[in-house]
Design a protein around this motif. Structure first.
Motif, mmCIF file in Angstrom:
data_model
loop_
_atom_site.group_PDB
_atom_site.id
_atom_site.type_symbol
_atom_site.label_atom_id
_atom_site.label_comp_id
_atom_site.label_asym_id
_atom_site.label_seq_id
_atom_site.Cartn_x
_atom_site.Cartn_y
_atom_site.Cartn_z
ATOM 1 N N ARG A 284 0.831 -1.207 0.000
ATOM 2 C CA ARG A 284 0.000 0.000 0.000
ATOM 3 C C ARG A 284 0.865 1.256 0.000
ATOM 4 O O ARG A 284 0.582 2.214 -0.706
ATOM 5 C CB ARG A 284 -0.914 -0.019 1.221
ATOM 6 N N ARG A 285 1.976 1.237 0.766
ATOM 7 C CA ARG A 285 2.872 2.400 0.816
ATOM 8 C C ARG A 285 3.478 2.686 -0.556
ATOM 9 O O ARG A 285 3.568 3.838 -0.989
ATOM 10 C CB ARG A 285 3.990 2.158 1.825
ATOM 11 N N GLU B 292 0.573 3.766 -3.253
ATOM 12 C CA GLU B 292 0.009 5.100 -3.074
ATOM 13 C C GLU B 292 0.997 6.177 -3.492
ATOM 14 O O GLU B 292 0.606 7.216 -4.019
ATOM 15 C CB GLU B 292 -0.464 5.278 -1.634
ATOM 16 N N LYS B 293 2.285 5.934 -3.304
ATOM 17 C CA LYS B 293 3.280 6.892 -3.783
ATOM 18 C C LYS B 293 3.281 6.956 -5.310
ATOM 19 O O LYS B 293 3.414 8.035 -5.903
ATOM 20 C CB LYS B 293 4.667 6.526 -3.268
ATOM 21 N N THR C 220 0.286 8.919 -6.479
ATOM 22 C CA THR C 220 0.521 10.347 -6.276
ATOM 23 C C THR C 220 1.397 10.904 -7.389
ATOM 24 O O THR C 220 1.158 12.016 -7.871
ATOM 25 C CB THR C 220 1.176 10.577 -4.898
ATOM 26 N N TYR D 55 -8.160 9.625 -9.523
ATOM 27 C CA TYR D 55 -8.023 10.048 -8.130
ATOM 28 C C TYR D 55 -7.599 11.504 -8.000
ATOM 29 O O TYR D 55 -7.074 11.905 -6.965
ATOM 30 C CB TYR D 55 -6.997 9.155 -7.420
ATOM 31 N N GLY E 189 -5.703 11.036 -0.941
ATOM 32 C CA GLY E 189 -5.036 9.893 -0.329
ATOM 33 C C GLY E 189 -6.010 8.754 -0.161
ATOM 34 O O GLY E 189 -7.202 8.880 -0.404
ATOM 35 N N GLY E 190 -5.502 7.621 0.278
ATOM 36 C CA GLY E 190 -6.361 6.463 0.479
ATOM 37 C C GLY E 190 -6.854 5.880 -0.827
ATOM 38 O O GLY E 190 -8.046 5.686 -1.020
ATOM 39 N N TYR E 191 -5.924 5.572 -1.734
ATOM 40 C CA TYR E 191 -6.298 5.078 -3.057
ATOM 41 C C TYR E 191 -6.483 3.570 -3.084
ATOM 42 O O TYR E 191 -6.985 3.036 -4.066
ATOM 43 C CB TYR E 191 -5.217 5.442 -4.083
ATOM 44 N N THR E 192 -6.040 2.878 -2.041
ATOM 45 C CA THR E 192 -6.134 1.422 -2.018
ATOM 46 C C THR E 192 -6.981 0.962 -0.840
ATOM 47 O O THR E 192 -7.121 1.662 0.156
ATOM 48 C CB THR E 192 -4.734 0.774 -1.910
ATOM 49 N N LEU F 169 -7.611 -1.248 -5.842
ATOM 50 C CA LEU F 169 -7.748 0.179 -6.004
ATOM 51 C C LEU F 169 -9.181 0.589 -5.701
ATOM 52 O O LEU F 169 -10.116 -0.103 -6.105
ATOM 53 C CB LEU F 169 -7.370 0.599 -7.442
#
Length: 133
Positions: free
Chosen positions: A45-46, A49-50, A53, A104, A109-112, A132
């Motif tokens: 997830r980390r 999400e990067k 972004t 998105y 944030g919180g895409y997953t 996703l």
């Protein structure tokens, strides 16, 4: 003491861990949902999400940074005899920047999403789905 040490080691060397997350992130953006163990989901997830972004930024530098984190066939790759169906890295990168990033754009944030699954039969590991949103 482990103060200010982030991330799980997952019983792997750093290069193996990096390769694992590159593979899983590529599969996540290709299929938009994958199944793996819960600790791997939480670490993936980390990474994912990067990358999303970066896709929201959408400029050339962000695209090149994201390309370093994805796996797949490179542009100069020649397939071996009998090998087919390998996804092209640039197709996934294009999907990430043309479809997933704009999806998105208004989300901060919180895409997953992580959904716990059943226990794995062989060793009893907690399985989970990461998808996703």
């Amino acid at each position: 003491m482990r103060h200010r040490k982030q991330g799980r080691k997952l019983g792997r060397t750093s290069s193996h861990r990096k390769a694992l997350f590159r593979n899983q992130a590529t599969a996540l953006f290709e299929h938009e949902q994958i199944r793996t163990t819960l600790p791997k989901c939480k670490e993936l997830r980390r990474v994912a999400e990067k990358l999303i972004t970066l896709a929201k930024r959408g400029d050339l530098h962000a695209r090149r940074q994201a390309a370093k984190m994805l796996y797949g066939r490179d542009l100069h790759y020649t397939p071996r005899r009998g090998e087919s169906g390998a996804i092209d890295k640039h197709d996934i990168l294009q999907k990430l920047f043309d479809e997933i990033g704009p999806r998105y754009q208004d989300r901060s944030g919180g895409y997953t999403r992580i959904i716990r699954g059943e226990l794995r039969k062989g060793d009893g590991a907690q399985m989970a789905y990461i998808q996703l949103v």
